[in-house]
Scaffold this active site. Structure first.
Site, PDB file in Angstrom:
ATOM      1  N   HIS A  56       0.826  -1.209   0.000  1.00  0.00           N
ATOM      2  CA  HIS A  56       0.000   0.000   0.000  1.00  0.00           C
ATOM      3  C   HIS A  56       0.863   1.263   0.000  1.00  0.00           C
ATOM      4  O   HIS A  56       0.378   2.345   0.341  1.00  0.00           O
ATOM      5  CB  HIS A  56      -0.911   0.019   1.226  1.00  0.00           C
ATOM      6  CG  HIS A  56      -1.784  -1.166   1.366  1.00  0.00           C
ATOM      7  ND1 HIS A  56      -2.664  -1.566   0.374  1.00  0.00           N
ATOM      8  CD2 HIS A  56      -1.920  -2.075   2.370  1.00  0.00           C
ATOM      9  CE1 HIS A  56      -3.304  -2.653   0.771  1.00  0.00           C
ATOM     10  NE2 HIS A  56      -2.870  -2.987   1.964  1.00  0.00           N
ATOM     11  N   HIS A 219      -7.352  -4.444  -0.881  1.00  0.00           N
ATOM     12  CA  HIS A 219      -6.707  -5.746  -1.083  1.00  0.00           C
ATOM     13  C   HIS A 219      -7.344  -6.508  -2.240  1.00  0.00           C
ATOM     14  O   HIS A 219      -7.085  -7.700  -2.409  1.00  0.00           O
ATOM     15  CB  HIS A 219      -6.816  -6.592   0.180  1.00  0.00           C
ATOM     16  CG  HIS A 219      -6.319  -5.915   1.406  1.00  0.00           C
ATOM     17  ND1 HIS A 219      -7.164  -5.270   2.295  1.00  0.00           N
ATOM     18  CD2 HIS A 219      -5.063  -5.762   1.894  1.00  0.00           C
ATOM     19  CE1 HIS A 219      -6.440  -4.756   3.279  1.00  0.00           C
ATOM     20  NE2 HIS A 219      -5.171  -5.042   3.066  1.00  0.00           N
TER      21      HIS A 219
END
Length: 333
Positions: A56, A219
């Site tokens: 991320h 995700h």
């Protein structure tokens, strides 16, 4: 799969070597996979610890430094850091004023941070408070969460709570500011493509060339629905409308508007999308007081974007404007 990696099994460790090489002002514990601000702990200051699965970036290591986090724990790609990492970070940044954990609402993150807080308190006596971000309006529950997912507001919270801690506020007050940010922030995202976890070697999900996923998780979790690709102004409405339907953002001191890239979308498209979002907010009577545009909480190479609005007041805006010096956010210094 084409990626700039040596071995899928060593991606996180290799990336942290790069962080250390590029940012000598930070300190990297390679054994525990923790990134610290170079002067941590700061005596008398509340320590801020966050972390989560890698993939991320720049969240979270890119937000370590004066004005934001004191430490970030790096899990494997899309996998929570383990309690031992979090305990090590918590005890290392405690300058005597306690430590705030900033946790995204994913089951593994929440459980591991809770366990770490208990261990740290029992073994070292450090006082720990926690704030869980849950700003994603796309879905109420998902494969990874009970309740809403923690996404873009995490970036804004780390900045604002970091500024409060830098001012010397106590743990309870810093935690209250953080909870206020979370309670007044909402997010919504969309994906144009999937992403490929290096260890998996194949896309997380499949989208046809003419499809997008609205409400995607960071995700690759499914969102609200799939729909045909459309012009940017129509996609902007898909982000703005559910956020405005969930919370009244009119009036007051305006909003901090964060248009985030998911990793594979160029800035020219993000700024184009921001213009469409801004036009919709103006039409809805929502005043943009501050803005942030760019890839700050990504999903590897996923193409797409997310919108986060934070209903701000004068204090939150002052804390947002306060100096910050991290690899990914830097102003006022």
């Amino acid at each position: 799969m084409k990626k700039l990696v040596n071995d899928p099994a060593t991606v996180v460790a290799d990336a942290l070597r790069g962080v250390a090489a590029a940012h000598p002002e930070l300190r990297v514990d390679h054994g525990n996979r923790i990134v610290y601000r170079g002067d941590a702990p700061v005596a008398g200051k509340v320590g801020l610890v966050s972390g989560g699965g890698s993939g991320h970036e720049p969240l979270h290591a890119g937000f370590v430094g004066p004005g934001m986090l004191d430490a970030a724990c790096a899990g494997e790609v899309f996998t929570s850091p383990v309690p031992d990492q979090i305990v090590a970070a918590t005890t290392a940044v405690d300058g005597g004023a306690g430590v705030l954990h900033i946790v995204k609402n994913y089951t593994g993150d929440v459980l591991n941070f809770e366990m770490a807080a208990e261990i740290a308190a029992a073994e070292t006596g450090v006082q720990v408070a926690a704030v869980v971000t849950d700003d994603d309006v796309a879905v109420q529950d998902s494969l990874y969460t009970a309740g809403r997912r923690g996404v873009g507001v995490t970036v804004l919270l780390e900045k604002i709570a970091g500024a409060a801690a830098e001012q010397g506020r106590g743990l309870d007050e810093v935690a209250e500011v953080a909870r206020r940010v979370n309670g007044n922030g909402r997010s919504m995202g969309l994906a144009l493509t999937s992403c490929t976890v290096p260890a998996a070697g194949r896309p997380t999900f499949q989208l046809a060339d003419d499809e997008i996923e609205v409400g995607i998780g960071i995700h690759g979790e499914p969102g609200r629905h799939r729909r045909p690709m459309a012009p940017a102004r129509e996609l902007a409405a898909q982000l703005v409308e559910p956020v405005l339907a969930d919370l009244d953002f009119t009036g007051g001191d305006g909003v901090i508007c964060f248009l985030n890239g998911m990793g594979g979308t160029p800035l020219i498209e993000l700024y184009l999308m921001f213009a469409e979002v801004r036009a919709l907010l103006d039409a809805a009577g929502v005043r943009v007081a501050r803005s942030l545009v760019g890839p700050y909480i990504t999903s590897l190479e996923m193409a797409g974007c997310s919108l986060t609005l934070l209903r701000a007041d004068d204090e939150l805006i002052r804390l947002w404007d306060a100096p910050v010096r991290t690899p990914a956010l830097r102003w006022g210094v």
